[in-house]
Design a protein around this motif. Structure first.
Motif, PDB file in Angstrom:
ATOM      1  N   SER A  94       5.651  -2.387   0.957  1.00  0.00           N
ATOM      2  CA  SER A  94       6.606  -3.002   1.882  1.00  0.00           C
ATOM      3  C   SER A  94       6.404  -4.502   2.021  1.00  0.00           C
ATOM      4  N   GLU A  95       5.276  -5.018   1.583  1.00  0.00           N
ATOM      5  CA  GLU A  95       5.006  -6.449   1.620  1.00  0.00           C
ATOM      6  C   GLU A  95       5.365  -7.124   0.304  1.00  0.00           C
ATOM      7  N   GLN A  96       6.090  -6.394  -0.541  1.00  0.00           N
ATOM      8  CA  GLN A  96       6.524  -6.886  -1.843  1.00  0.00           C
ATOM      9  C   GLN A  96       5.340  -7.335  -2.689  1.00  0.00           C
ATOM     10  N   GLU A  97       4.361  -6.449  -2.788  1.00  0.00           N
ATOM     11  CA  GLU A  97       3.213  -6.622  -3.661  1.00  0.00           C
ATOM     12  C   GLU A  97       3.233  -5.499  -4.692  1.00  0.00           C
ATOM     13  N   TRP A 219      -0.057  -1.179   7.294  1.00  0.00           N
ATOM     14  CA  TRP A 219      -0.449  -2.104   6.238  1.00  0.00           C
ATOM     15  C   TRP A 219      -0.283  -1.442   4.865  1.00  0.00           C
TER      16      TRP A 219
END
Length: 353
Positions: A94-97, A219
């Motif tokens: 979701s953190e575009q990693e 996270w």
């Protein structure tokens, strides 16, 4: 590029000179028993408590995401016996990693021969190939943050040393926690309008989707797929009769997806229930719902004759989950660590470390 042919040996550069050593790919369902044997052969030395069955392995490998085992696994044999294996898979969180997850198991008697490093570098090489292919065909942005990711339990000291030596850094810590049910359990009240009702088959999808919605705030959240849902439904420990689900009318407000592992309880001579899958959707948070559902779960296990309850928690969870679990009596028993290393695309490198 690593070419995997399950009918032939795989050449691994700089492999240690171990007599009878051979590397090969995945051969399908017959390898499930080898996977299970290696996991079982590692757990005592690594101080990992788990009781996998062939049914567990079959269910998991029948529902893989972003992993082609025929390309993304490596098996290590010595004199025809499987002594270790690796697997990789990838996700965008979701953190575009972009996360290239890798794991490896190696029987203790074959450690300290350099095989662990060979396995880790094979995994990294394969993940670089996958990322490079996705960038080349424009399914992955070239500037996205990319990481190798793996983990180690506290007893896996060899893995921890290897990861640090290969440039990984510890980025997150999880606790395994246990609550003794010999201690009193105070069931806390639920917010007005919230009702706990049995989970019926027609509710399973809604309960799962509500939990997934709640987990989006965690996270490194990785969106789950239909494959994940089918793996969930087919898990040997799937038992909705143990769930505690809080409903607000026809809306799932939160849930605890409790389960028991009979094989594990038998192996470790204990009576444990798991209070896992704890989730509360945003609009119902900060009202004591999680505490109410957890204490009802603890009371249920206590009345069933269980002597302890267990769960895992991200110690840096911003929701305050760790503090909540401590308030209801859970205490840390073990720690595990998530490690990451930046993944750079190397072109025409010789060793592709």
């Amino acid at each position: 590029m690593v070419e995997i042919n399950t009918d032939e040996n795989i050449f691994i550069p700089n492999a240690p000179a171990v007599p009878g050593l051979m590397f090969r790919g995945f051969r399908g369902e017959p390898d499930y028993a080898h996977i299970l044997a290696v996991i079982d052969g590692c757990k005592e030395v690594d101080q990992v408590e788990r009781s996998d069955t062939l049914e567990d392995v079959t269910n998991y490998y029948s529902h893989l995401n972003n992993c082609d085992p025929y390309k993304d696994m490596l098996f290590i044999e010595v004199d025809g016996k499987v002594v270790g294996y690796t697997r990789v898979e990838w996700f965008v969180n979701s953190e575009q990693e972009w996360l290239g997850f890798n794991l490896a198991f190696l029987l203790p008697e074959w450690r300290r021969e350099g095989l662990g490093r060979v396995m880790l570098r094979f995994n990294e090489r394969r993940l670089r190939e996958i990322a490079a292919e996705q960038i080349e065909d424009n399914t992955l942005a070239a500037d996205i943050r990319r990481y190798f990711e793996t983990y180690a339990d506290e007893g896996e000291t060899g893995k921890q040393a290897l990861f640090l030596d290969e440039g990984y850094k510890a980025v997150r810590y999880d606790f395994s926690m246990v609550r003794q049910l010999s201690e009193p359990v105070e069931v806390t009240p639920l917010t007005q309008g919230i009702e706990v009702r049995p989970a019926l088959p027609e509710h399973y999808r809604a309960i799962w989707e509500a939990a997934e919605e709640a987990f989006r705030d965690h996270w490194g959240y990785i969106p789950e797929t239909e494959t994940d849902y089918q793996r969930f439904l087919n898990s040997p420990t799937f038992d909705p009769s143990l769930w505690k689900v809080g409903w607000d009318g026809d809306q799932v407000a939160g849930s605890v997806l409790n389960f028991m592992n009979a094989d594990e309880n038998e192996e470790y001579k204990r009576k444990r229930g798991y209070t896992e899958g704890i989730s509360v959707r945003r609009q119902w948070r900060k009202r004591g719902l999680a505490t109410g559902l957890i204490t009802r779960s603890l009371k249920m296990f206590q009345e069933m004759g269980m002597t302890e309850a267990a769960l895992g928690v991200d110690t840096q969870n911003l929701s305050g989950a760790l503090q909540l679990y401590e308030r209801v009596g859970f205490r840390q028993v073990k720690q595990s660590t998530t490690y990451r290393k930046e993944l750079e695309i190397v072109v025409n490198a010789q060793d592709q470390r």
